[in-house]
Design an enzyme around this catalytic site. Structure first.
Site, PDB file in Angstrom:
ATOM      1  N   CYS A 134      -1.548  -1.912  -4.206  1.00  0.00           N
ATOM      2  CA  CYS A 134      -1.892  -0.623  -3.906  1.00  0.00           C
ATOM      3  C   CYS A 134      -0.430   0.116  -3.694  1.00  0.00           C
ATOM      4  O   CYS A 134       0.675  -0.711  -3.213  1.00  0.00           O
ATOM      5  CB  CYS A 134      -2.696  -0.459  -2.615  1.00  0.00           C
ATOM      6  SG  CYS A 134      -2.124  -1.463  -1.151  1.00  0.00           S
ATOM      7  N   CYS A 190       5.175   1.256  -4.224  1.00  0.00           N
ATOM      8  CA  CYS A 190       5.063   0.035  -4.110  1.00  0.00           C
ATOM      9  C   CYS A 190       4.836  -0.727  -5.198  1.00  0.00           C
ATOM     10  O   CYS A 190       4.942  -1.892  -5.478  1.00  0.00           O
ATOM     11  CB  CYS A 190       4.302  -0.375  -2.934  1.00  0.00           C
ATOM     12  SG  CYS A 190       4.430   0.109  -1.334  1.00  0.00           S
TER      13      CYS A 190
END
Length: 480
Positions: free
Chosen positions: A473, A152
């Site tokens: 994250c 991500c």
């Protein structure tokens, strides 16, 4: 990864040589700031910018190091997968973002030295999506392009590769970084046994060999391998990790639903007020023009409470409503050395000052990257939480956000797991994700990093801030 952004336009008079000499963080515009990036696995990106005031906070310029600036950033509308973009391919979205950036900045197509794109689930026909999108957007075929992946935070990696690896090193003066994800169509493979048989068939030289291989195929060979958002090392989906993390930090279902509702409500307000100015309109071939994100859906606590747990059943607290959803979308940013930007007549939106990537245990601390990355990027910049004017954290799950906020506010966690004497502290909610986040705007894995950084720059200008912090994250327990 955590990153720091700084607003160069804060409380500046018209630019002149004297200001350039005495206040390098404030040159070239009336309101741009500084962004700090924190990238951690799980990814944490932090950007910080300071508000316009009579007196600026300290500069973060480093002697002998080039000032690197964000000129502008755009993105396609982020759409729920399976909707208007369903018949496209990833490079179509990336091309649209690049064309939007060219139009927004009036950038000559030969002024870019390099293009870098991030993506997670690659389309096999366009493995280097950066190159295909660049050519499709009309960039010169002489401009090198490459694609990166880091879950991500893939577009975060694209940005930092361009800034620290190319511009700071003197290899380039202007790069375009971006990211794209297309969850409406993902590669679905045959089983491994079937793949081996098909490859052997391709090598078979006689009819007898081919017939023998075909005769060896069993029904079990035809079972496809479906992609999953799961950790290879633990075989656990990210949703399960988020549920366990929320339980470990005592984050209730009520807290998660309240945060999700906050995200959607703020995103709707920002959308209606025209604050999401990075969104470009995109005419989808054969379909309508799209101009807005379509996942923003303010609801009520009563409606959210009706949803059942999505991962750990029946007692989990993570639901479809307090999780980010599968999204299609692309983003792009123009990053330059300050010298190049000013020479071309641009007024940059922010300085990109520093970044950090960190990683943790991918099982029990998969999504705690922001907690680990934020203090590191602040220490590198010589700042504290109180210095940060704008916080933008990636919202993978409401439980993930709330768990990080509790960890950041815990001396025990800092001492036990981080080797720190005291906690880093919690971002004030009046500075935190004020225009919504991934829970409401959507989360095309590879594209979110650029959205976060552009949002920080725009908020810094709108709110008169100087320092912004981005944290995100990512899978594998990494963060930027």
């Amino acid at each position: 990864m955590a990153s720091m952004l700084m607003n160069p336009l804060r409380s500046c008079p018209p630019v002149n040589a004297a200001w350039a000499d005495c206040c390098p963080d404030l040159v070239a515009s009336y309101s741009y700031g500084v962004v700090l990036f924190t990238f951690v696995f799980p990814l944490t990106l932090s950007v910080s910018v300071s508000p316009v005031q009579t007196k600026s906070k300290k500069t973060l310029a480093k002697p002998g190091v080039k000032n690197i600036v964000l000129v502008d950033g755009v993105r396609t509308p982020f759409l729920t997968s399976g909707t208007t973009y369903a018949d496209l391919m990833p490079h179509d979205l990336a091309r649209a973002a690049l064309q939007g950036l060219l139009h927004r900045t009036s950038l000559p197509k030969d002024a870019v030295d390099y293009v870098i794109y991030g993506t997670v689930i690659q389309e096999v026909k366009t493995s280097n999506v950066a190159r295909e999108a660049s050519l499709g957007a009309g960039f010169s075929d002489k401009i090198p392009c490459h694609t990166v992946t880091m879950a991500c935070i893939s577009s975060n990696v694209a940005m930092t590769t361009g800034t620290s690896g190319m511009i700071a090193a003197g290899q380039c003066d202007a790069i375009v970084a971006g990211g794209v994800e297309f969850m409406s169509d993902v590669p679905i493979r045959h089983s491994r046994k079937m793949r081996k048989t098909m490859l052997a068939l391709n090598r078979a030289k006689t009819l007898g060999q081919r017939l023998s291989l075909i005769g060896s195929i069993r029904m079990a060979h035809l079972t496809p391998e479906l992609p999953a958002v799961a950790e290879f090392s633990t075989a656990e989906t990210m949703g399960h990790s988020a549920d366990r993390l929320a339980a470990a930090f005592g984050v209730s279902r009520l807290e998660q639903d309240e945060f999700a509702l906050r995200s959607h409500t703020l995103a709707k307000q920002a959308q209606d007020s025209g604050l999401l100015s990075d969104v470009i309109s995109f005419k989808v071939p054969g379909r309508d023009m799209v101009s807005k994100d379509n996942g923003i859906r303010p609801s009520s606590m009563e409606q959210l409470a009706k949803l059942k747990p999505a991962f750990i059943k029946p007692h989990g607290t993570v639901t479809a409503a307090n999780s980010s959803f599968l999204t299609d979308g692309a983003s792009a940013v123009l990053i330059m050395s300050e010298e190049k930007a000013l020479a071309m007549g641009y007024k940059p939106k922010a300085y990109l000052r520093d970044f950090v990537y960190v990683s943790q245990d991918p099982k029990d601390q998969l999504l705690l990257g922001p907690t680990y990355g934020t203090p590191k990027v602040l220490e590198r910049a010589g700042l504290t939480m109180n210095d940060i004017d704008v916080f933008e954290f990636h919202e993978a799950f409401a439980g993930q956000i709330m768990a990080n906020l509790k960890a950041m506010d815990s001396d025990w966690f800092a001492q036990t797991y981080m080797g720190r004497k005291t906690k880093v502290g919690t971002p004030p909610m009046e500075k935190f994700n004020l225009w919504g986040g991934s829970l409401s705007l959507g989360h095309p894995f590879g594209a979110t990093g650029c959205r976060l950084v552009t949002t920080v720059a725009h908020r810094l200008q709108k709110e008169g801030g100087q320092y912004g912090l981005v944290a995100a994250c990512a899978a594998g327990g990494q963060v930027t």
